[in-house]
Design a protein around this motif. Structure first.
Motif, mmCIF file in Angstrom:
data_model
loop_
_atom_site.group_PDB
_atom_site.id
_atom_site.type_symbol
_atom_site.label_atom_id
_atom_site.label_comp_id
_atom_site.label_asym_id
_atom_site.label_seq_id
_atom_site.Cartn_x
_atom_site.Cartn_y
_atom_site.Cartn_z
ATOM 1 N N PRO A 105 0.816 -1.213 0.000
ATOM 2 C CA PRO A 105 0.000 0.000 0.000
ATOM 3 C C PRO A 105 0.854 1.270 0.000
ATOM 4 O O PRO A 105 1.846 1.355 0.731
ATOM 5 C CB PRO A 105 -0.801 -0.100 1.297
ATOM 6 N N ARG A 106 0.468 2.213 -0.819
ATOM 7 C CA ARG A 106 1.089 3.543 -0.850
ATOM 8 C C ARG A 106 0.107 4.579 -0.304
ATOM 9 O O ARG A 106 0.512 5.581 0.251
ATOM 10 C CB ARG A 106 1.491 3.918 -2.276
ATOM 11 N N ARG A 107 -1.192 4.328 -0.504
ATOM 12 C CA ARG A 107 -2.239 5.198 0.017
ATOM 13 C C ARG A 107 -3.394 4.319 0.469
ATOM 14 O O ARG A 107 -3.796 3.399 -0.242
ATOM 15 C CB ARG A 107 -2.714 6.160 -1.062
ATOM 16 N N ILE A 108 -3.897 4.599 1.660
ATOM 17 C CA ILE A 108 -5.077 3.912 2.176
ATOM 18 C C ILE A 108 -6.051 4.974 2.656
ATOM 19 O O ILE A 108 -5.672 5.887 3.401
ATOM 20 C CB ILE A 108 -4.741 2.939 3.325
ATOM 21 N N GLN A 109 -7.294 4.819 2.226
ATOM 22 C CA GLN A 109 -8.380 5.678 2.673
ATOM 23 C C GLN A 109 -9.471 4.791 3.250
ATOM 24 O O GLN A 109 -9.667 3.661 2.768
ATOM 25 C CB GLN A 109 -8.964 6.478 1.513
ATOM 26 N N ALA A 110 -10.183 5.299 4.259
ATOM 27 C CA ALA A 110 -11.296 4.544 4.825
ATOM 28 C C ALA A 110 -12.343 5.513 5.351
ATOM 29 O O ALA A 110 -12.007 6.525 5.965
ATOM 30 C CB ALA A 110 -10.807 3.640 5.958
ATOM 31 N N TRP A 111 -13.613 5.197 5.066
ATOM 32 C CA TRP A 111 -14.705 5.995 5.600
ATOM 33 C C TRP A 111 -15.989 5.193 5.575
ATOM 34 O O TRP A 111 -16.098 4.207 4.855
ATOM 35 C CB TRP A 111 -14.876 7.315 4.850
ATOM 36 N N ARG A 112 -16.913 5.638 6.391
ATOM 37 C CA ARG A 112 -18.237 5.003 6.432
ATOM 38 C C ARG A 112 -19.298 5.924 5.851
ATOM 39 O O ARG A 112 -20.042 5.529 4.990
ATOM 40 C CB ARG A 112 -18.609 4.625 7.867
ATOM 41 N N GLU A 113 -19.370 7.106 6.337
ATOM 42 C CA GLU A 113 -20.393 8.056 5.904
ATOM 43 C C GLU A 113 -19.726 9.358 5.488
ATOM 44 O O GLU A 113 -18.519 9.541 5.659
ATOM 45 C CB GLU A 113 -21.392 8.333 7.046
ATOM 46 N N GLU A 114 -20.523 10.276 5.001
ATOM 47 C CA GLU A 114 -20.037 11.577 4.548
ATOM 48 C C GLU A 114 -19.240 12.297 5.638
ATOM 49 O O GLU A 114 -18.268 12.986 5.356
ATOM 50 C CB GLU A 114 -21.235 12.428 4.076
ATOM 51 N N ASN A 115 -19.620 12.093 6.891
ATOM 52 C CA ASN A 115 -18.947 12.799 7.983
ATOM 53 C C ASN A 115 -17.524 12.278 8.242
ATOM 54 O O ASN A 115 -16.796 12.849 9.057
ATOM 55 C CB ASN A 115 -19.775 12.767 9.270
ATOM 56 N N GLU A 116 -17.107 11.227 7.551
ATOM 57 C CA GLU A 116 -15.734 10.740 7.673
ATOM 58 C C GLU A 116 -14.894 11.012 6.421
ATOM 59 O O GLU A 116 -13.716 10.695 6.390
ATOM 60 C CB GLU A 116 -15.719 9.237 7.979
ATOM 61 N N ILE A 117 -15.495 11.613 5.419
ATOM 62 C CA ILE A 117 -14.769 11.866 4.160
ATOM 63 C C ILE A 117 -13.573 12.781 4.394
ATOM 64 O O ILE A 117 -12.494 12.539 3.856
ATOM 65 C CB ILE A 117 -15.723 12.461 3.105
ATOM 66 N N ALA A 118 -13.741 13.832 5.168
ATOM 67 C CA ALA A 118 -12.654 14.805 5.367
ATOM 68 C C ALA A 118 -11.397 14.155 5.933
ATOM 69 O O ALA A 118 -10.291 14.534 5.582
ATOM 70 C CB ALA A 118 -13.120 15.944 6.271
ATOM 71 N N GLY A 119 -11.525 13.168 6.780
ATOM 72 C CA GLY A 119 -10.360 12.527 7.398
ATOM 73 C C GLY A 119 -10.087 11.138 6.861
ATOM 74 O O GLY A 119 -9.501 10.305 7.548
#
Length: 150
Positions: free
Chosen positions: A125-139
């Motif tokens: 992995p070079r980049r990993i992103q994770a989110w559940r809802e819109e309120n986690e998109i920013a981080g």
């Protein structure tokens, strides 16, 4: 339906590591030299630092991964997603490290046997992103340039 409060970055990282260790399948996106996208579901093995995939040597995915040495993968659902951009190292049946092939076989299936020739692909992995809802998109960024941000 109201969304839950956003998770902390540390909790999101822990949840991501848990999913990578528990889940078996991912959507794997690759592209050929002309930029034509190819998307397939493949099983993976997470060893704590990289993911290992196996697919038929002659498949479009294998050709694309060998040529570009890059991949984008998705684990989870649209409401609990992990996106991984990684670099790819390729192994044939003859060059795969025995411990890697044995671990893959123990968790999933043995790609070294049978008449179909499979290649192994180790994704760092070079980049990993994770989110559940819109309120986690920013981080959503947990890793950049191969380094954990948390």
């Amino acid at each position: 339906m109201a969304a839950e409060a956003p998770r902390t970055a540390q909790q999101r990282k822990q949840d991501t590591l848990t999913r990578l260790g528990r889940d078996l399948d991912a959507w794997v996106a690759s592209a050929d030299r002309e930029g034509n996208a190819h998307l397939v579901p493949l099983s993976f093995l997470w060893d704590g630092g990289a993911l290992t995939l196996a697919t038929a040597e002659s498949s479009p995915t294998a050709r694309n991964l060998r040529a570009s040495q890059r991949v984008r993968m998705s684990v989870g659902t649209t409401r609990d997603v992990i996106l991984i951009d990684g670099t790819v190292e390729t192994f044939s049946r003859e060059t795969v490290p025995v411990d890697l092939a044995d671990a893959f076989a123990a968790r999933l299936w043995d790609a070294r046997v049978g008449t179909t020739r499979y290649a192994y692909f180790r994704v760092t992995p070079r980049r990993i992103q994770a989110w559940r809802e819109e309120n986690e998109i920013a981080g959503r960024d947990l890793m950049r340039a191969g380094h954990w941000l948390v």
